[in-house]
Design an enzyme around this catalytic site. Structure first.
Site, PDB file in Angstrom:
ATOM      1  N   ALA B  13       0.828  -1.198   0.000  1.00  0.00           N
ATOM      2  CA  ALA B  13       0.000   0.000   0.000  1.00  0.00           C
ATOM      3  C   ALA B  13       0.866   1.252   0.000  1.00  0.00           C
ATOM      4  O   ALA B  13       2.054   1.191   0.271  1.00  0.00           O
ATOM      5  CB  ALA B  13      -0.913  -0.013   1.220  1.00  0.00           C
ATOM      6  N   CYS B  14       0.213   2.363  -0.296  1.00  0.00           N
ATOM      7  CA  CYS B  14       0.848   3.678  -0.274  1.00  0.00           C
ATOM      8  C   CYS B  14       1.545   3.886   1.061  1.00  0.00           C
ATOM      9  O   CYS B  14       0.947   3.574   2.080  1.00  0.00           O
ATOM     10  CB  CYS B  14      -0.242   4.736  -0.476  1.00  0.00           C
ATOM     11  SG  CYS B  14       0.282   6.414  -0.298  1.00  0.00           S
ATOM     12  N   PRO B  15       2.734   4.377   1.166  1.00  0.00           N
ATOM     13  CA  PRO B  15       3.569   4.946   0.106  1.00  0.00           C
ATOM     14  C   PRO B  15       4.624   3.967  -0.438  1.00  0.00           C
ATOM     15  O   PRO B  15       5.554   4.397  -1.064  1.00  0.00           O
ATOM     16  CB  PRO B  15       4.270   6.077   0.847  1.00  0.00           C
ATOM     17  CG  PRO B  15       4.539   5.498   2.205  1.00  0.00           C
ATOM     18  CD  PRO B  15       3.394   4.538   2.479  1.00  0.00           C
ATOM     19  N   MET B  16       4.464   2.677  -0.200  1.00  0.00           N
ATOM     20  CA  MET B  16       5.533   1.737  -0.531  1.00  0.00           C
ATOM     21  C   MET B  16       5.901   1.653  -2.017  1.00  0.00           C
ATOM     22  O   MET B  16       7.079   1.604  -2.342  1.00  0.00           O
ATOM     23  CB  MET B  16       5.205   0.334   0.018  1.00  0.00           C
ATOM     24  CG  MET B  16       5.468   0.184   1.494  1.00  0.00           C
ATOM     25  SD  MET B  16       6.873   1.121   2.068  1.00  0.00           S
ATOM     26  CE  MET B  16       8.194   0.091   1.481  1.00  0.00           C
TER      27      MET B  16
END
Lengths: 159, 75
Positions: B13-16
């Site tokens: 998921a964000c920010p990965m």
């Protein structure tokens, strides 16, 4: 590339969700090659607390504060639907399901990405927090240091 | 097209996705191509914006069984 852009964030809130937003933006900005600074003040300082108990000399009020405030990012409550501490447990489960990164790891990742973490020394004194109780490799400063970063900042947030 | 490296950000998921992309991009030479696999719905806008701002070129983008695949050339 030209000179690095700057992102500065003031984290005043001590809520898990708000701190998470701050740290996601910080990590994103670091990936954008910005020079990122998070200035922690008041309740936001709790995000920087180590989770173990650390023996430091404190007065009565300071001890009370220390007891009543969350010791570290993982122990923070939610700004909405906290339900006396059940809310954070629920949200952490949901986060796991969606592969969202928990706040302590977001903070770790920010440090790995050279995000500058600053603790406001004036509010540290008010809340009775001492350097020994906060994470290693952070900086200590006041409003002038924040403004120095913010005045030529491109992104500037107050959370 | 020669892909120098593949970033697997599937399920993350964000920010990965953006953090992993940036990390991998740092290790490439200018002109080399990076392929990014992600399932994050926001990734299309995110990576497009990131590439533009960071001076890389988004070459193409395809969707394959819920996996979004991007190819980006380092600027």
């Amino acid at each position: 590339m030209t000179e690095k852009k700057k992102t500065t964030i003031v984290l005043l809130s001590g809520d898990y969700d708000k701190a998470m937003a701050a740290y996601i933006i910080a990590n994103g900005a670091a990936a954008y090659d910005h020079e990122v600074t998070i200035f922690h003040t008041f309740w936001g300082l709790n995000a920087l607390r180590k989770d173990e108990s650390i023996l430091v000399k404190k007065g009565f009020m300071e001890k009370m504060f220390a007891k009543m405030m969350p010791r570290g990012a993982d122990k923070m409550g939610l700004s909405r639907m906290n339900f006396a501490g059940i809310g954070p447990k629920l949200i952490k489960n949901v986060m796991k399901k969606h592969n969202a990164i928990p706040l302590p790891q977001l903070i770790e990742m920010a440090q790995e990405q050279d995000v500058k973490l600053i603790a406001c020394t004036m509010t540290m004194d008010l809340l009775g927090l001492q350097e020994e109780e906060l994470l290693d490799n952070i900086e200590y400063a006041g409003v002038a240091a924040y403004l120095a970063e913010a005045e030529d900042g491109n992104v500037n947030l107050f959370i | 097209m020669n892909v120098a490296r593949v970033v697997d950000a599937k399920g993350l998921a964000c920010p990965m996705p953006i953090v992993k992309t940036k990390k991998a991009m740092n290790e490439l030479e200018s002109g080399q191509v990076l392929e990014i696999h992600t399932t994050d719905k926001g990734a299309k806008n995110d990576l497009t914006a990131w590439a533009k701002s960071s001076g890389h070129e988004l070459l193409d983008y395809e969707e394959e069984a819920e996996v979004l695949k991007f190819r980006m050339k380092k600027g």
